[in-house]
Design a protein around this motif. Sequence first.
Motif: not given
Lengths: 201, 623
Positions: B544, B569-570, B572-574, B576-577, B598, B621, B623
Amino acid sequence: MEAAADVENLKATELRLGLPGTEEEEVAPPPSTPRAGSKRALAAGEEAKKPVAAAPPAAKAQVVGWPPVRSYRKSCFQASTKSKAAAAPPPQQEEAAAGGLFVKVSMDGAPYLRKIDLKMYKGYRELREALEAMFLCFSGGAVDGAAAFNPSDFAVTYEDKDGDLMLVGDVPFEMFISTCKRLRIMKGSEARGLGGATGVN
Amino acid sequence: MRDAEEGSESPPSQMSGDGPGGSGGESESDRWMPDLRGGNGGGGGGGRWAPPDQVLENVLESVLEFLTAARDRNAASLVCRSWYRAEAQTRRELFIGNCYAVSPRRAVERFGGVRDVVLKGKPRFADFSLVPYGWGAYVSPWVAALGPAYPRLERICLKRMTVSNDDLALIAKSFPLFKELSLVCCEGFSTHGLAAIAEWCRYLRVLDLIEDYIDEEDELVDWISKFPESNTSLESLVFDCVSVPFNFEALEALVARSPALRRLRVNHHVPVEQLRSLMAKAPQLTHLGTGAFRSEPGPGGVLSVSELATSFAASRLLCLSGFRDVNPEYLPAIHPVCVNLTSLNFSFASLTAEELIPVIRNCARLRTFWVLDTVGDEGLRAVAETCSDLRELRVFPLNATEDSEGSVSDVGLQAISEGCHKLELILYFCQRMTNAAVIAMSKNCPDLVTFRLCIMGRHRPDRITGEPMDDGFGAIVMNCKKLTRLSVSGLLTDKAFAYIGKYGKLIKTLSVAFAGNTDMSLQFVFEGCTRLQKLEVRDSPFSDKGLLSGLSYFYNMRFLWMNSCKLTMRGCRDVAQQMPDLVVEVMKDHPDDEGEMETVDKLYLYRSLAGPRNDAPPFVNIL
């Protein structure tokens, strides 16, 4: 410090195969070992959690898409080697496979290959029976002569259009026939567990 | 595929940040706040500003007609609203490098007079089975939008898109002036769709089917018979990837009534006897795909080599390909044309050096050469000795596995570099390589634009010194000042990427596999390669942290692909956000398997004006 000593003692009392004094090497896991969640050793006869065409543990695992050669290119070579072996159909024919769908069948350890016409079989069961009959003479006769064709010692795999090695039985039979380019019967340690656990119907 | 410049769909300023080109020359008027997201002002925008001088606009449009490069047009569209509108009406070629970067509706709203559309879909790693079946890239919504919007559309070029027979039928019926269809690495259609194109596109000039996957489940249709019965406008007919049998008599007749035909590439069902007949009917051909190039005797018996050579001698061929199942005895038949050949594709012919050398020795004017590694270093040496004008070389492996024998090595690469100083593009698969050979190439071939070296064994070091391949690739980026595309392989540490970041200032496309030690590699690339558009990474130890080091650069890129790295996932979510105009897609190889943290198997992120797509399959998925 104490923890280390404990580990040492533990190791000393550990029951292992092999003579005292010999150190067994750690076997490094192969690059594409299935990850934590789905890792289950496929012992003989043990049902797999789901039908998995997993790489055999000890052999060099093939990595998906490496080397990076397009499937189109790979499949062209299969087509050309096939047409060298069998007579090429006259180009004017519109029907793709007028005379049957012959594919080569190889079995690990057998001195020569066979050819079968996939169109002759209505389903996986018939195909399996035909293969068993064909290769009976090569199956484990060396050990004690009375060895029957034990399903769990064999796995029937095939090479599809893209050149990938697939386990027979996953897709509907009609779809399998249209994508199967050749068959390979794997036996021995590579196949243990896979043969008995397939969804062959 | 034509390499048009990227960026036709990037909206101005807001997204580009401080990238090169900056904010463009904005109008001096402070009243004017551009809200260019709403589409054409000429349409339903409502009169918020005084309409520009119509005469001036017409003049502007006439001038802008002369701008063809997308890059220039993008710049022009940023000048002011009037220029934006004029440019939008005069743009003829619409290039969309990622079909999900913009919605079809928005594209047709902006551009009024498009004649030519290029659309690209799946990420390139889809070619190597890394993108699961059913991922997307459907051309249907595009065809549905383009039909009503551009009735005068003439040309469609699709790459890595999913194209159905219905799509082809709709294309055929929507555009009465349709002239050129080019499908590259597409799938989802069969001979049914081809029949629709042949039948309904009366003015068709080009039908190029290149490395598509033709659905063979359907019953075969005799599509060749569906072309117009009168003389056709055909200039190019390429269908070597349509591997099913076809109606040869129909093709003969078609060729005979297509006086403009210059390019013809047939599939492997054509033996030399039939090839000869085609060549006789089309003496004006310049590009020929030779089919199987072996004999299949018909009523006339077996064709002799000298008879075939006569056919070639009578031709005006410049480009040869095919040789799908070649009988090497027939190779001498092409000797009469070798001296004129600028392009030769032997990459489906398993030839030895002995078989190649007599042919290649005649090809002094060759500019493009594709070949299999079966010719070995010796074959490549012969190429180097003869083809001093060579610009493009691609050496493919016969056995594409890690532990195959491999017949070409650093020796062949070195030889090529010494003979072919004008080389611009090289793709080279091998099992053994040295830094010295790569360094030699970097010095001998300063014009290299594309350098793609694939050492097939993963993590393989220099075969002589045992060192990583860092210095070799470092030399390439340092010495090849025009380099825009790079694929690396072999054992590589962060040092290689430090070089790439430091010197690879023009690199637009970078492909990384099984390389690097730490996240610093990614950081070097993001920070250094200011022109980076496409980054594809697989099986490298980047986490990440490395991903996040690219945050401020993602809007300047078309996409980032990473599979089998160490992303979670964390992370990638970062991303995306923090980046609302990015679409972040993640995929897992085993959907039921949660894993500890994850982990993410596949990440595909791309800038987009369209937001998350609504056609994503369950395994994707967003995000």
